[in-house]
Write an enzyme that holds these catalytic residues in place. Structure first.
Site, mmCIF file in Angstrom:
data_model
loop_
_atom_site.group_PDB
_atom_site.id
_atom_site.type_symbol
_atom_site.label_atom_id
_atom_site.label_comp_id
_atom_site.label_asym_id
_atom_site.label_seq_id
_atom_site.Cartn_x
_atom_site.Cartn_y
_atom_site.Cartn_z
ATOM 1 N N GLU A 18 -3.772 -6.599 6.872
ATOM 2 C CA GLU A 18 -3.317 -6.539 8.282
ATOM 3 C C GLU A 18 -3.886 -7.700 9.101
ATOM 4 O OE1 GLU A 18 -2.619 -2.891 10.211
ATOM 5 O OE2 GLU A 18 -2.520 -1.768 8.341
ATOM 6 N N THR A 56 0.838 -1.211 0.000
ATOM 7 C CA THR A 56 0.000 0.000 0.000
ATOM 8 C C THR A 56 0.872 1.260 0.000
ATOM 9 O OG1 THR A 56 -1.733 -1.163 1.192
ATOM 10 C CG2 THR A 56 -1.786 1.233 1.327
HETATM 11 C C1 FAD Z 1 -5.223 -4.053 -1.160
HETATM 12 C C2 FAD Z 1 -4.182 -4.718 -0.307
HETATM 13 C C3 FAD Z 1 -3.269 -3.935 0.368
HETATM 14 C C4 FAD Z 1 -2.270 -4.552 1.148
HETATM 15 N N1 FAD Z 1 -1.324 -3.765 1.745
HETATM 16 C C5 FAD Z 1 -0.246 -4.354 2.350
HETATM 17 C C6 FAD Z 1 0.851 -3.573 2.814
HETATM 18 O O1 FAD Z 1 0.838 -2.335 2.735
HETATM 19 N N2 FAD Z 1 1.918 -4.217 3.336
HETATM 20 C C7 FAD Z 1 1.980 -5.562 3.446
HETATM 21 O O2 FAD Z 1 2.979 -6.078 3.935
HETATM 22 N N3 FAD Z 1 0.950 -6.342 3.013
HETATM 23 C C8 FAD Z 1 -0.155 -5.771 2.461
HETATM 24 N N4 FAD Z 1 -1.200 -6.538 1.990
HETATM 25 C C9 FAD Z 1 -1.119 -7.984 2.110
HETATM 26 C C10 FAD Z 1 -2.125 -8.542 3.092
HETATM 27 O O3 FAD Z 1 -1.750 -8.234 4.406
HETATM 28 C C11 FAD Z 1 -2.247 -10.054 2.812
HETATM 29 O O4 FAD Z 1 -2.933 -10.180 1.578
HETATM 30 C C12 FAD Z 1 -2.977 -10.775 3.919
HETATM 31 O O5 FAD Z 1 -2.200 -10.828 5.079
HETATM 32 C C13 FAD Z 1 -3.358 -12.211 3.508
HETATM 33 O O6 FAD Z 1 -2.263 -12.876 2.969
HETATM 34 P P1 FAD Z 1 -2.412 -13.666 1.583
HETATM 35 O O7 FAD Z 1 -3.003 -12.722 0.600
HETATM 36 O O8 FAD Z 1 -1.114 -14.275 1.251
HETATM 37 O O9 FAD Z 1 -3.491 -14.782 1.874
HETATM 38 P P2 FAD Z 1 -3.207 -16.220 2.520
HETATM 39 O O10 FAD Z 1 -2.361 -16.067 3.725
HETATM 40 O O11 FAD Z 1 -2.751 -17.145 1.458
HETATM 41 O O12 FAD Z 1 -4.658 -16.609 2.986
HETATM 42 C C14 FAD Z 1 -5.667 -17.092 2.093
HETATM 43 C C15 FAD Z 1 -6.837 -17.586 2.933
HETATM 44 O O13 FAD Z 1 -6.415 -18.664 3.771
HETATM 45 C C16 FAD Z 1 -6.728 -18.366 5.109
HETATM 46 N N5 FAD Z 1 -5.713 -18.953 5.990
HETATM 47 C C17 FAD Z 1 -4.366 -18.775 5.949
HETATM 48 N N6 FAD Z 1 -3.780 -19.488 6.925
HETATM 49 C C18 FAD Z 1 -4.769 -20.123 7.599
HETATM 50 C C19 FAD Z 1 -4.828 -20.981 8.716
HETATM 51 N N7 FAD Z 1 -3.720 -21.315 9.377
HETATM 52 N N8 FAD Z 1 -6.029 -21.439 9.144
HETATM 53 C C20 FAD Z 1 -7.169 -21.094 8.488
HETATM 54 N N9 FAD Z 1 -7.186 -20.268 7.436
HETATM 55 C C21 FAD Z 1 -6.018 -19.786 6.998
HETATM 56 C C22 FAD Z 1 -6.747 -16.856 5.196
HETATM 57 O O14 FAD Z 1 -7.504 -16.397 6.299
HETATM 58 C C23 FAD Z 1 -7.383 -16.511 3.861
HETATM 59 O O15 FAD Z 1 -8.785 -16.634 3.961
HETATM 60 C C24 FAD Z 1 -2.224 -5.952 1.249
HETATM 61 C C25 FAD Z 1 -3.169 -6.727 0.578
HETATM 62 C C26 FAD Z 1 -4.116 -6.140 -0.207
HETATM 63 C C27 FAD Z 1 -5.097 -7.005 -0.961
#
Ligand code: FAD
Length: 385
Positions: free
Chosen positions: A367, A162
């Site tokens: 977050e 972001t």
């Molecule tokens: C618009 C946007 C802005 C963002 N800004 C930032 C930023 O400024 N800085 C930054 O560092 N990141 C940022 N992010 C990243 C964001 O924090 C991550 O997308 C988020 O933490 C989820 O990680 P992932 O997308 O890899 O999903 P995953 O971790 O792959 O998760 C996918 C799904 O699986 C579920 N899941 C994962 N592990 C488990 C478990 N152990 N048990 C049950 N369910 C589980 C999750 O809840 C989710 O529903 C941003 C994301 C977006 C979309």
């Protein structure tokens, strides 16, 4: 009679600050919201204005040129701005609750003198933890920092970052020792324009489209050792603790969004006539608006309480996770109902509720996803049984 104030009773200064931000949001942000969403671009003049108004350095002490406010003030600002535009809300949120917060807590005096005045006046901050293969499991990050000489050399890629397009300073998490697991993670202050650091793809998103979300690419990027924030190998602590606080900001963004959607829905219900009278005179409509208002109030109480706990130095981990979990659910429900209350008009871009509906979804993702909040809450509440 008890003198302890109610959770919704905020101080005179806070009321004044909230009213000022509300006016700014209505007069200076609302007219730009639709065009910025359409263009997927934050208006640079608006960003400059936010600096001039002191909203980009809320907690920075006066000696570094900031507004010397509290964390609670930052939360009020994010809430009020998000009633009008959650994209601008997250810009202000990442700046204040993640980047500035991290520097205030872990920067050396030299780093504070160098960066806090800039963050207060003209430099947007960005917080880079996530990668393609490490989201919820953030400490599985692979961006590597080696130290062959005086400088650290960064190699790797960050995803979903972001404010990346607007930012001049990036807080980047990388590992100095992959075998050490989370104990290798180190936080670096990286300036935009540092050789070897470029922006990759900008994401085309469902919501908060004016907020930039980009990939960061590090290729043999040399960062002076003096740019390590905190201690080498202790970056995990910075990441955990800033996100614990930052998620109160996201919860505030979601409360603001829900309030904005409710305001539009209530006004529409009073003005739109069907069957010979305003929609708001039908009990079914009144009950929906009452239910929505109740949920917003409950979410706001959770957010304000978590922020007050943080400002007072008390534990707030559970309360922050509950606030984000609950507020993001409320925002999604309220924005969805607001679209329905507008009828067909809710489904088109002429009116603001469709945007708020799209913007709401992110609250359950960044977050820490809602599942991650539930995991935190479960651990804390079950430990006490
Ligand atoms: C618009 C946007 C802005 C963002 N800004 C930032 C930023 O400024 N800085 C930054 O560092 N990141 C940022 N992010 C990243 C964001 O924090 C991550 O997308 C988020 O933490 C989820 O990680 P992932 O997308 O890899 O999903 P995953 O971790 O792959 O998760 C996918 C799904 O699986 C579920 N899941 C994962 N592990 C488990 C478990 N152990 N048990 C049950 N369910 C589980 C999750 O809840 C989710 O529903 C941003 C994301 C977006 C979309």
């Amino acid at each position: 009679m008890s003198r302890t104030p109610a959770l919704t009773q905020i101080t005179e200064e806070e009321i004044l600050f909230r009213e000022t931000v509300r006016r700014i949001a209505q007069e200076q942000i609302a007219p730009l919201t639709r065009a910025m969403d359409h263009a997927q671009q934050m208006d640079p003049a608006l960003v400059r204005k936010l600096f001039e108004l002191g909203l980009m350095g809320i907690e920075i002490p006066e000696q570094y040129g900031g507004s010397a406010g509290s964390f609670f003030d930052a939360i009020l600002a994010v809430e009020e701005i998000s009633t009008v535009d959650p994209s601008v809300g997250v810009l202000v949120d990442v700046q204040n609750t993640l980047c500035i917060n991290a520097l205030m807590r872990w920067a050396t005096e030299d780093q504070k003198t160098r960066y806090l005045p800039r963050l207060a006046t003209d430099t947007v901050g960005s917080y880079a933890l996530s990668e393609a293969a490490s989201g919820s499991d953030a400490f599985a990050l692979q961006t590597r920092a080696t130290r062959p000489g005086d400088n650290y050399i960064l190699n790797g890629r960050k995803l979903w970052i972001t404010n990346a397009k607007e930012a001049g300073l990036f807080l980047v998490f990388a590992t100095i020792d992959p075998d050490a697991g989370y104990k290798g993670i180190t936080a670096f202050l990286v300036e935009a324009g540092t050789p070897g650091f470029t922006l990759g793809r900008k994401e085309d998103k469902l919501g908060i489209r004016a907020s930039s979300t980009c990939e960061l690419i590090f290729e043999e990027c040399a960062v002076p050792a003096t740019h390590v924030l905190g201690e080498p190998g202790k970056g995990y602590k910075i990441a955990i603790e800033t996100l614990n606080e930052g998620r109160i900001g996201i919860a505030a963004q979601m409360v603001g969004l829900a309030q904005g959607a409710w305001n539009h829905a209530a006004r529409w219900a009073k003005q739109r006539r069907q069957f010979g009278k305003p929609l708001a005179e039908f009990q079914a409509m009144q009950f929906q608006l009452a239910q929505m208002a109740t949920e917003i109030e409950a979410a706001r109480l959770l957010v304000y309480n978590a922020a007050r706990l943080k400002d007072s130095g008390a534990d707030f981990l559970k309360e922050a996770a509950m606030a984000k979990l609950f507020a993001s659910g409320v925002a999604e429900r309220v924005a969805s109902l607001a679209v329905e209350i507008f009828g067909g008009s809710g489904f088109v871009t002429d009116y603001p509720v469709e945007k708020l509906y799209r913007d709401a979804k992110i609250g359950k993702i960044y977050e820490g996803t809602s599942f991650m909040q539930l995991a935190t809450i479960a651990k804390l509440v079950l430990a006490k049984v």
